[in-house]
Design a protein around this motif. Structure first.
Motif, PDB file in Angstrom:
ATOM      1  N   ARG A  12       0.827  -1.204   0.000  1.00 17.33           N
ATOM      2  CA  ARG A  12       0.000   0.000   0.000  1.00 17.33           C
ATOM      3  C   ARG A  12       0.865   1.258   0.000  1.00 17.33           C
ATOM      4  NH1 ARG A  12      -4.450   0.373  -1.939  1.00 17.33           N
ATOM      5  NH2 ARG A  12      -5.514   1.620  -0.363  1.00 17.33           N
ATOM      6  N   SER A  13       2.038   1.204   0.629  1.00 15.58           N
ATOM      7  CA  SER A  13       2.922   2.368   0.633  1.00 15.58           C
ATOM      8  C   SER A  13       3.379   2.711  -0.776  1.00 15.58           C
ATOM      9  CB  SER A  13       4.131   2.126   1.542  1.00 15.58           C
ATOM     10  OG  SER A  13       5.092   1.265   0.941  1.00 15.58           O
ATOM     11  N   ASP A  17       1.834   6.236  -2.534  1.00 14.03           N
ATOM     12  CA  ASP A  17       2.910   7.217  -2.397  1.00 14.03           C
ATOM     13  C   ASP A  17       2.807   8.282  -3.487  1.00 14.03           C
ATOM     14  OD1 ASP A  17       5.197   8.652  -1.990  1.00 14.03           O
ATOM     15  OD2 ASP A  17       6.552   6.935  -2.015  1.00 14.03           O
ATOM     16  N   GLU A  18       2.548   9.521  -3.071  1.00 14.75           N
ATOM     17  CA  GLU A  18       2.477  10.652  -4.001  1.00 14.75           C
ATOM     18  C   GLU A  18       3.624  11.634  -3.766  1.00 14.75           C
ATOM     19  OE1 GLU A  18      -1.366  12.331  -3.396  1.00 14.75           O
ATOM     20  OE2 GLU A  18      -2.420  10.704  -4.441  1.00 14.75           O
ATOM     21  N   THR A  19       4.628  11.210  -3.013  1.00 17.41           N
ATOM     22  CA  THR A  19       5.730  12.117  -2.702  1.00 17.41           C
ATOM     23  C   THR A  19       6.753  12.202  -3.818  1.00 17.41           C
ATOM     24  OG1 THR A  19       7.026  10.362  -1.616  1.00 17.41           O
ATOM     25  CG2 THR A  19       5.468  11.611  -0.248  1.00 17.41           C
ATOM     26  N   HIS A  25      10.805   4.791  -7.087  1.00 16.43           N
ATOM     27  CA  HIS A  25      11.220   5.318  -5.790  1.00 16.43           C
ATOM     28  C   HIS A  25      10.060   5.421  -4.806  1.00 16.43           C
ATOM     29  CE1 HIS A  25      14.902   7.413  -7.819  1.00 16.43           C
ATOM     30  NE2 HIS A  25      15.104   6.125  -7.589  1.00 16.43           N
ATOM     31  N   ARG A  26       8.921   4.908  -5.182  1.00 17.29           N
ATOM     32  CA  ARG A  26       7.751   4.998  -4.299  1.00 17.29           C
ATOM     33  C   ARG A  26       7.760   3.889  -3.250  1.00 17.29           C
ATOM     34  NH1 ARG A  26       3.406   6.070  -9.195  1.00 17.29           N
ATOM     35  NH2 ARG A  26       4.037   8.232  -9.595  1.00 17.29           N
ATOM     36  N   GLY A  27       7.107   4.188  -2.133  1.00 10.30           N
ATOM     37  CA  GLY A  27       6.962   3.194  -1.093  1.00 10.30           C
ATOM     38  C   GLY A  27       8.071   3.227  -0.061  1.00 10.30           C
ATOM     39  N   ASP A  70      15.359   4.187   9.679  1.00 13.99           N
ATOM     40  CA  ASP A  70      16.668   4.479   9.107  1.00 13.99           C
ATOM     41  C   ASP A  70      16.518   5.261   7.806  1.00 13.99           C
ATOM     42  OD1 ASP A  70      17.829   3.063  11.193  1.00 13.99           O
ATOM     43  OD2 ASP A  70      17.820   1.170  10.081  1.00 13.99           O
ATOM     44  N   ASP A  71      17.640   5.560   7.159  1.00 15.00           N
ATOM     45  CA  ASP A  71      17.595   6.329   5.914  1.00 15.00           C
ATOM     46  C   ASP A  71      16.850   5.611   4.807  1.00 15.00           C
ATOM     47  OD1 ASP A  71      19.008   8.385   7.069  1.00 15.00           O
ATOM     48  OD2 ASP A  71      20.961   7.702   6.323  1.00 15.00           O
ATOM     49  N   ASN A  72      17.007   4.291   4.717  1.00 17.77           N
ATOM     50  CA  ASN A  72      16.452   3.549   3.586  1.00 17.77           C
ATOM     51  C   ASN A  72      15.397   2.521   3.957  1.00 17.77           C
ATOM     52  OD1 ASN A  72      18.161   4.757   1.570  1.00 17.77           O
ATOM     53  ND2 ASN A  72      19.849   3.562   2.430  1.00 17.77           N
TER      54      ASN A  72
END
Length: 206
Positions: A12-13, A17-19, A25-27, A70-72
């Motif tokens: 679902r992420s 994801d609309e960022t 790169h989504r989720g 974390d970052d990733n």
């Protein structure tokens, strides 16, 4: 199982994801550390209109997991300790204020429980909160989410509730129902989390 819940949230992420415009790169990445029993911890959860952060927070609370961002990736592992008053992911003050308003303003005409399992009581309250909520005009935003949080050593979650009330606020219904069975509740974001109250120390040492 918890692993399936996280897999669903991960999918679902990506979908929601609309960022970023780049689909690659989504989720959000999830990493789960722990033995098979931990990964397969049973999860029972019903939520509406919650952020990804809140969904992750509630799944981790039910599974007694710790979260590290974390970052990733978002990293999960078995909890090493419980801070009942620690800040939580997705605890939006505006959403929390709306839920607190609903707890005060939504009036339940009649409540009658007779040796009713707490899970059934919470399901009833959740359904009535949607039916009776006039604080918002959008039907998709009516009602409240109720989350049962379990911790190691908690008393039986199938405790029975006997309660009769008339014209009580939503908050009072939750308060009396939980207090009768030595549970407590806390507003987190746009949800109400119900959990067993801490057992007080016996002053007589028994």
């Amino acid at each position: 199982p918890m692993a399936d819940a996280f897999e669903f949230l991960q999918q679902r992420s990506v979908e929601l994801d609309e960022t970023t415009p780049d689909p690659n790169h989504r989720g959000v990445n999830f990493v789960i550390k722990g033995h098979p029993e931990f990964r397969n911890s049973p999860i029972s959860l019903h939520l509406r209109n919650v952020s990804l952060a809140q969904g992750l927070q509630y799944v981790s609370q039910i599974a007694r997991a710790e979260i590290r961002v974390d970052d990733n990736a978002v990293f999960f592992q078995p909890a090493t300790g419980v801070d009942r008053d620690a800040p939580v992911l997705g605890d939006d003050p505006k959403a929390r204020a709306l839920v607190e308003r609903k707890l005060k303003e939504v009036i339940v005409p009649s409540v009658e429980f007779q040796d009713t399992p707490l899970g059934d009581v919470l399901a009833f309250i959740r359904a009535r909160s949607i039916e009776l909520d006039s604080t918002v005009s959008d039907p998709d935003l009516r009602g409240i989410n109720l989350v049962r949080q379990g911790e190691s050593g908690d008393r039986e979650m199938d405790v029975k509730v006997t309660l009769q009330l008339k014209n009580a606020s939503l908050g009072d219904v939750i308060r009396y129902a939980t207090d009768l069975v030595d549970f407590e509740y806390r507003v987190q974001g746009n949800s109400v989390v119900v959990r067993a109250a801490p057992v007080p120390d016996d002053p007589f040492g028994e």
